[in-house]
Design a protein around this motif. Structure first.
Motif, PDB file in Angstrom:
ATOM      1  N   MET A  24       0.825  -1.205   0.000  1.00 22.50           N
ATOM      2  CA  MET A  24       0.000   0.000   0.000  1.00 22.50           C
ATOM      3  C   MET A  24       0.854   1.248   0.000  1.00 22.50           C
ATOM      4  SD  MET A  24      -3.029  -0.950   2.693  1.00 22.50           S
ATOM      5  CE  MET A  24      -3.598   0.752   2.664  1.00 22.50           C
ATOM      6  N   ASN A  25       0.361   2.280  -0.656  1.00 28.60           N
ATOM      7  CA  ASN A  25       0.962   3.613  -0.631  1.00 28.60           C
ATOM      8  C   ASN A  25      -0.062   4.597  -0.090  1.00 28.60           C
ATOM      9  OD1 ASN A  25       3.224   2.531  -2.013  1.00 28.60           O
ATOM     10  ND2 ASN A  25       2.240   2.933  -3.986  1.00 28.60           N
ATOM     11  N   ILE A  26       0.366   5.468   0.829  1.00 25.96           N
ATOM     12  CA  ILE A  26      -0.496   6.510   1.381  1.00 25.96           C
ATOM     13  C   ILE A  26       0.277   7.816   1.328  1.00 25.96           C
ATOM     14  CG2 ILE A  26      -1.744   7.326   3.418  1.00 25.96           C
ATOM     15  CD1 ILE A  26      -2.041   4.441   4.293  1.00 25.96           C
ATOM     16  N   GLY A  27      -0.374   8.899   0.907  1.00 24.24           N
ATOM     17  CA  GLY A  27       0.369  10.146   0.814  1.00 24.24           C
ATOM     18  C   GLY A  27      -0.483  11.383   0.659  1.00 24.24           C
ATOM     19  N   LEU A  28       0.202  12.511   0.537  1.00 22.19           N
ATOM     20  CA  LEU A  28      -0.409  13.828   0.360  1.00 22.19           C
ATOM     21  C   LEU A  28       0.105  14.452  -0.922  1.00 22.19           C
ATOM     22  CD1 LEU A  28       0.140  15.218   3.981  1.00 22.19           C
ATOM     23  CD2 LEU A  28      -1.954  14.186   3.088  1.00 22.19           C
ATOM     24  N   SER A  29      -0.764  15.186  -1.600  1.00 18.53           N
ATOM     25  CA  SER A  29      -0.395  15.853  -2.853  1.00 18.53           C
ATOM     26  C   SER A  29      -0.784  17.319  -2.812  1.00 18.53           C
ATOM     27  CB  SER A  29      -1.095  15.200  -4.055  1.00 18.53           C
ATOM     28  OG  SER A  29      -0.689  13.858  -4.228  1.00 18.53           O
ATOM     29  N   GLY A  30       0.040  18.144  -3.432  1.00 25.42           N
ATOM     30  CA  GLY A  30      -0.292  19.539  -3.689  1.00 25.42           C
ATOM     31  C   GLY A  30      -0.385  19.745  -5.193  1.00 25.42           C
ATOM     32  N   THR A  31      -1.471  20.331  -5.655  1.00 22.88           N
ATOM     33  CA  THR A  31      -1.736  20.433  -7.096  1.00 22.88           C
ATOM     34  C   THR A  31      -2.003  21.875  -7.490  1.00 22.88           C
ATOM     35  OG1 THR A  31      -2.668  18.202  -7.168  1.00 22.88           O
ATOM     36  CG2 THR A  31      -3.243  19.674  -8.975  1.00 22.88           C
ATOM     37  N   MET A  32      -1.428  22.286  -8.617  1.00 29.05           N
ATOM     38  CA  MET A  32      -1.709  23.579  -9.237  1.00 29.05           C
ATOM     39  C   MET A  32      -2.041  23.339 -10.704  1.00 29.05           C
ATOM     40  SD  MET A  32      -1.497  26.122  -7.090  1.00 29.05           S
ATOM     41  CE  MET A  32      -1.347  27.507  -8.231  1.00 29.05           C
ATOM     42  N   GLY A  33      -2.940  24.151 -11.232  1.00 26.02           N
ATOM     43  CA  GLY A  33      -3.294  23.957 -12.629  1.00 26.02           C
ATOM     44  C   GLY A  33      -4.168  25.069 -13.154  1.00 26.02           C
ATOM     45  N   VAL A  34      -4.697  24.843 -14.341  1.00 29.93           N
ATOM     46  CA  VAL A  34      -5.547  25.829 -15.002  1.00 29.93           C
ATOM     47  C   VAL A  34      -6.702  25.113 -15.683  1.00 29.93           C
ATOM     48  CG1 VAL A  34      -4.120  25.785 -17.085  1.00 29.93           C
ATOM     49  CG2 VAL A  34      -5.585  27.769 -16.643  1.00 29.93           C
ATOM     50  N   PHE A  35      -7.895  25.703 -15.612  1.00 28.22           N
ATOM     51  CA  PHE A  35      -9.089  25.164 -16.257  1.00 28.22           C
ATOM     52  C   PHE A  35      -9.643  26.190 -17.235  1.00 28.22           C
ATOM     53  CE2 PHE A  35      -9.712  21.744 -13.092  1.00 28.22           C
ATOM     54  CZ  PHE A  35     -10.139  20.749 -13.956  1.00 28.22           C
ATOM     55  N   HIS A  36     -10.230  25.685 -18.321  1.00 27.74           N
ATOM     56  CA  HIS A  36     -10.940  26.533 -19.273  1.00 27.74           C
ATOM     57  C   HIS A  36     -12.360  25.992 -19.430  1.00 27.74           C
ATOM     58  CE1 HIS A  36     -11.572  29.289 -22.617  1.00 27.74           C
ATOM     59  NE2 HIS A  36     -12.165  28.288 -23.249  1.00 27.74           N
ATOM     60  N   SER A  60      -4.643  17.268  -1.536  1.00 29.14           N
ATOM     61  CA  SER A  60      -5.446  16.042  -1.523  1.00 29.14           C
ATOM     62  C   SER A  60      -4.692  14.928  -0.813  1.00 29.14           C
ATOM     63  CB  SER A  60      -5.804  15.613  -2.951  1.00 29.14           C
ATOM     64  OG  SER A  60      -4.628  15.283  -3.685  1.00 29.14           O
ATOM     65  N   ILE A  61      -5.425  13.877  -0.485  1.00 30.20           N
ATOM     66  CA  ILE A  61      -4.842  12.680   0.096  1.00 30.20           C
ATOM     67  C   ILE A  61      -5.099  11.515  -0.861  1.00 30.20           C
ATOM     68  CG2 ILE A  61      -5.077  13.459   2.478  1.00 30.20           C
ATOM     69  CD1 ILE A  61      -7.634  11.853   2.711  1.00 30.20           C
ATOM     70  N   PHE A  62      -4.199  10.549  -0.880  1.00 31.82           N
ATOM     71  CA  PHE A  62      -4.404   9.409  -1.766  1.00 31.82           C
ATOM     72  C   PHE A  62      -3.986   8.122  -1.070  1.00 31.82           C
ATOM     73  CE2 PHE A  62      -0.104  10.893  -2.668  1.00 31.82           C
ATOM     74  CZ  PHE A  62       0.646   9.729  -2.701  1.00 31.82           C
ATOM     75  N   VAL A  63      -4.643   7.044  -1.490  1.00 32.63           N
ATOM     76  CA  VAL A  63      -4.338   5.689  -1.025  1.00 32.63           C
ATOM     77  C   VAL A  63      -4.264   4.798  -2.250  1.00 32.63           C
ATOM     78  CG1 VAL A  63      -5.035   3.762   0.452  1.00 32.63           C
ATOM     79  CG2 VAL A  63      -5.617   6.104   1.107  1.00 32.63           C
ATOM     80  N   GLU A  64      -3.242   3.936  -2.305  1.00 34.15           N
ATOM     81  CA  GLU A  64      -3.026   3.101  -3.483  1.00 34.15           C
ATOM     82  C   GLU A  64      -2.753   1.661  -3.091  1.00 34.15           C
ATOM     83  OE1 GLU A  64      -0.815   6.450  -6.317  1.00 34.15           O
ATOM     84  OE2 GLU A  64       0.376   4.957  -5.216  1.00 34.15           O
ATOM     85  N   VAL A  77     -10.021  15.179  -2.412  1.00 34.76           N
ATOM     86  CA  VAL A  77      -9.775  16.549  -1.953  1.00 34.76           C
ATOM     87  C   VAL A  77     -10.743  16.849  -0.808  1.00 34.76           C
ATOM     88  CG1 VAL A  77      -9.735  18.979  -2.605  1.00 34.76           C
ATOM     89  CG2 VAL A  77      -9.032  17.234  -4.259  1.00 34.76           C
ATOM     90  N   PRO A  78     -10.255  16.974   0.434  1.00 34.63           N
ATOM     91  CA  PRO A  78     -11.168  17.152   1.575  1.00 34.63           C
ATOM     92  C   PRO A  78     -11.765  18.546   1.696  1.00 34.63           C
ATOM     93  CG  PRO A  78      -8.885  17.149   2.321  1.00 34.63           C
ATOM     94  CD  PRO A  78      -8.854  16.828   0.849  1.00 34.63           C
ATOM     95  N   SER A  79     -11.178  19.540   1.069  1.00 37.72           N
ATOM     96  CA  SER A  79     -11.689  20.905   1.177  1.00 37.72           C
ATOM     97  C   SER A  79     -12.497  21.272  -0.061  1.00 37.72           C
ATOM     98  CB  SER A  79     -10.530  21.898   1.354  1.00 37.72           C
ATOM     99  OG  SER A  79      -9.642  21.812   0.250  1.00 37.72           O
ATOM    100  N   SER A  80     -13.362  22.277   0.084  1.00 35.80           N
ATOM    101  CA  SER A  80     -14.151  22.751  -1.052  1.00 35.80           C
ATOM    102  C   SER A  80     -13.369  23.815  -1.817  1.00 35.80           C
ATOM    103  CB  SER A  80     -15.487  23.321  -0.576  1.00 35.80           C
ATOM    104  OG  SER A  80     -15.269  24.423   0.287  1.00 35.80           O
ATOM    105  N   LEU A  81     -13.678  23.936  -3.097  1.00 42.52           N
ATOM    106  CA  LEU A  81     -13.045  24.919  -3.968  1.00 42.52           C
ATOM    107  C   LEU A  81     -14.118  25.869  -4.476  1.00 42.52           C
ATOM    108  CD1 LEU A  81     -10.951  22.358  -6.081  1.00 42.52           C
ATOM    109  CD2 LEU A  81     -10.223  23.551  -4.016  1.00 42.52           C
ATOM    110  N   GLU A  82     -13.847  27.167  -4.421  1.00 38.00           N
ATOM    111  CA  GLU A  82     -14.843  28.152  -4.835  1.00 38.00           C
ATOM    112  C   GLU A  82     -14.324  29.007  -5.975  1.00 38.00           C
ATOM    113  OE1 GLU A  82     -16.066  30.514  -1.539  1.00 38.00           O
ATOM    114  OE2 GLU A  82     -17.394  28.975  -0.715  1.00 38.00           O
TER     115      GLU A  82
END
Length: 214
Positions: A24-36, A60-64, A77-82
């Motif tokens: 198993m893999n467990i971890g945390l991720s930080g993500t940046m990006g752009v949407f159109h 976000s958190i992930f489990v594999e 992603v445990p938090s909301s995005l506005e």
């Protein structure tokens, strides 16, 4: 469907752990990006089309489950995005000589962004991945007509490529890039026939992750 798939995946992890062969893999991720996004609003006989591009960031958190050449996982992603609040002022004709201004505002909140994915390991460090992504969409609007738009959800697909490097004591760091494509959706206002159709929502992101293997 999303909650059923997540429950099934975590059940698989629990069963694996009970067999003392974790993988198993467990971890945390930080993500940046752009949407159109491109959307069309239909009001009476008038049709207006608009598009917008925005930058986003989240953790976000992930489990594999690691099966050697294949890896299956869930990212949440445990938090909301506005979104930012969009406003416009329209002039409504009340009599021949007078008009009144009416302000409309709308903001969109994204919750429970969840990705279910499978990855293929290409050698020691590189991998490619593909999966399904789902998010709940809550509309927060103040319209001059007094109408409201209901909440909905968006489904889509994600593909990516990444680099994984194992450290000491089971730790690892990971970098990856992803392309995300959500399906369209149409919502109708509560007391009119006005409709908003999301025709496309596409994005690209880059993530940095740290985790631990068991």
């Amino acid at each position: 469907m999303k909650k059923i798939l997540i429950s099934a995946l975590f059940a698989l992890f629990s069963f694996t752990a009970s067999q003392a062969e974790l993988g198993m893999n467990i971890g945390l991720s930080g993500t940046m990006g752009v949407f159109h996004a491109e959307a069309t609003e239909t009001e009476s006989d008038e049709i207006a089309t608009d598009d917008a591009t925005g930058v986003f960031g989240y953790g976000s958190i992930f489990v594999e489950k690691d099966l050697g050449i294949f890896t299956f996982g869930v990212d949440y992603v445990p938090s909301s995005l506005e979104s930012e609040t969009a406003e416009n002022v329209r002039l409504d004709k009340t009599t021949t000589d007078t008009r009144t201004s009416k302000t409309n505002s709308v903001k969109v909140e994204f919750e429970d962004l969840t990705t279910l994915y499978a990855a293929i390991n290409l050698g020691e460090h590189f991998f490619v991945k593909a999966g399904m992504i789902d998010v709940d969409v809550n509309t927060k609007e103040s319209l001059a007509t007094g109408s409201t738009y209901g909440n909905t959800s968006l489904d889509g697909t994600v593909v990516g490529i990444g680099f994984n490097n194992d450290l000491d004591n089971g730790l690892f760091v990971r970098m990856e890039g992803q392309l995300i494509d959500f399906d369209g959706v149409t919502i109708t206002s509560s007391n009119t026939d006005n409709k908003v159709q999301l025709k496309s929502l596409e994005g690209a992101s880059a993530s940095l992750s740290i985790g631990k293997s068991f």
